[in-house]
Design a protein around this motif. Sequence first.
Motif, mmCIF file in Angstrom:
data_model
loop_
_atom_site.group_PDB
_atom_site.id
_atom_site.type_symbol
_atom_site.label_atom_id
_atom_site.label_comp_id
_atom_site.label_asym_id
_atom_site.label_seq_id
_atom_site.Cartn_x
_atom_site.Cartn_y
_atom_site.Cartn_z
ATOM 1 N N UNK A 1 0.777 -1.227 0.000
ATOM 2 C CA UNK A 1 0.000 0.000 0.000
ATOM 3 C C UNK A 1 0.810 1.279 0.000
ATOM 4 N N UNK A 2 2.141 1.173 -0.078
ATOM 5 C CA UNK A 2 3.009 2.356 -0.037
ATOM 6 C C UNK A 2 4.033 2.284 -1.165
ATOM 7 N N UNK A 3 4.580 3.426 -1.542
ATOM 8 C CA UNK A 3 5.716 3.435 -2.461
ATOM 9 C C UNK A 3 6.946 3.398 -1.566
ATOM 10 N N UNK A 4 7.161 2.245 -0.962
ATOM 11 C CA UNK A 4 8.197 2.056 0.056
ATOM 12 C C UNK A 4 8.745 0.646 -0.026
ATOM 13 N N UNK A 5 9.938 0.474 0.561
ATOM 14 C CA UNK A 5 10.472 -0.872 0.684
ATOM 15 C C UNK A 5 11.202 -1.013 1.998
ATOM 16 N N UNK A 6 11.333 -2.266 2.405
ATOM 17 C CA UNK A 6 12.163 -2.657 3.538
ATOM 18 C C UNK A 6 13.267 -3.524 2.952
ATOM 19 N N UNK A 7 14.499 -3.188 3.274
ATOM 20 C CA UNK A 7 15.631 -3.895 2.691
ATOM 21 C C UNK A 7 16.641 -4.254 3.764
ATOM 22 N N UNK A 8 17.435 -5.274 3.458
ATOM 23 C CA UNK A 8 18.580 -5.638 4.287
ATOM 24 C C UNK A 8 19.823 -5.463 3.425
ATOM 25 N N UNK A 9 20.745 -4.646 3.915
ATOM 26 C CA UNK A 9 22.013 -4.415 3.229
ATOM 27 C C UNK A 9 23.139 -5.039 4.052
ATOM 28 N N UNK A 10 24.129 -5.562 3.375
ATOM 29 C CA UNK A 10 25.325 -6.111 4.021
ATOM 30 C C UNK A 10 26.516 -5.285 3.557
ATOM 31 N N UNK A 11 26.923 -4.345 4.414
ATOM 32 C CA UNK A 11 27.950 -3.371 4.074
ATOM 33 C C UNK A 11 28.925 -3.272 5.244
ATOM 34 N N UNK A 12 30.199 -3.020 4.960
ATOM 35 C CA UNK A 12 31.218 -2.998 6.006
ATOM 36 C C UNK A 12 31.113 -1.826 6.978
ATOM 37 N N UNK A 13 30.664 -0.665 6.493
ATOM 38 C CA UNK A 13 30.667 0.521 7.350
ATOM 39 C C UNK A 13 29.408 1.359 7.154
ATOM 40 N N UNK A 14 29.152 2.245 8.114
ATOM 41 C CA UNK A 14 28.065 3.207 7.987
ATOM 42 C C UNK A 14 28.276 4.093 6.763
ATOM 43 N N UNK A 15 29.508 4.561 6.592
ATOM 44 C CA UNK A 15 29.816 5.417 5.445
ATOM 45 C C UNK A 15 29.617 4.672 4.130
ATOM 46 N N UNK A 16 29.945 3.387 4.113
ATOM 47 C CA UNK A 16 29.735 2.584 2.914
ATOM 48 C C UNK A 16 28.264 2.478 2.558
#
Length: 98
Positions: free
Chosen positions: A48-63
Amino acid sequence: MLFHVRMDVAIPHDLEPNHREDLVATERKRALELQHTGVWRHLWRVVGCYSNISIFDVDTNDGLHAILESLPLYPYMTIEVTPLAQHPSDVSVAVGPR
């Protein structure tokens, strides 16, 4: 490092239609690239939204920030990020590898 990311998209209604189509197509291409590299591990639509929930696997916050900024729809997103840590009651931790 795993991150739970919610992205809510709000493309302006007065954006030129061809530009909107191009943005959405390049966003899809970039999302597929990131999924194929394993960085964007999971992607779900919020009903019902133009939205998503995602899981990212990244080494750092900056990445992660750099990846999110690289998304063509980034200027039209409200993003909420939650860093994730292993839970001690997770069955995969308690039981070990299957």
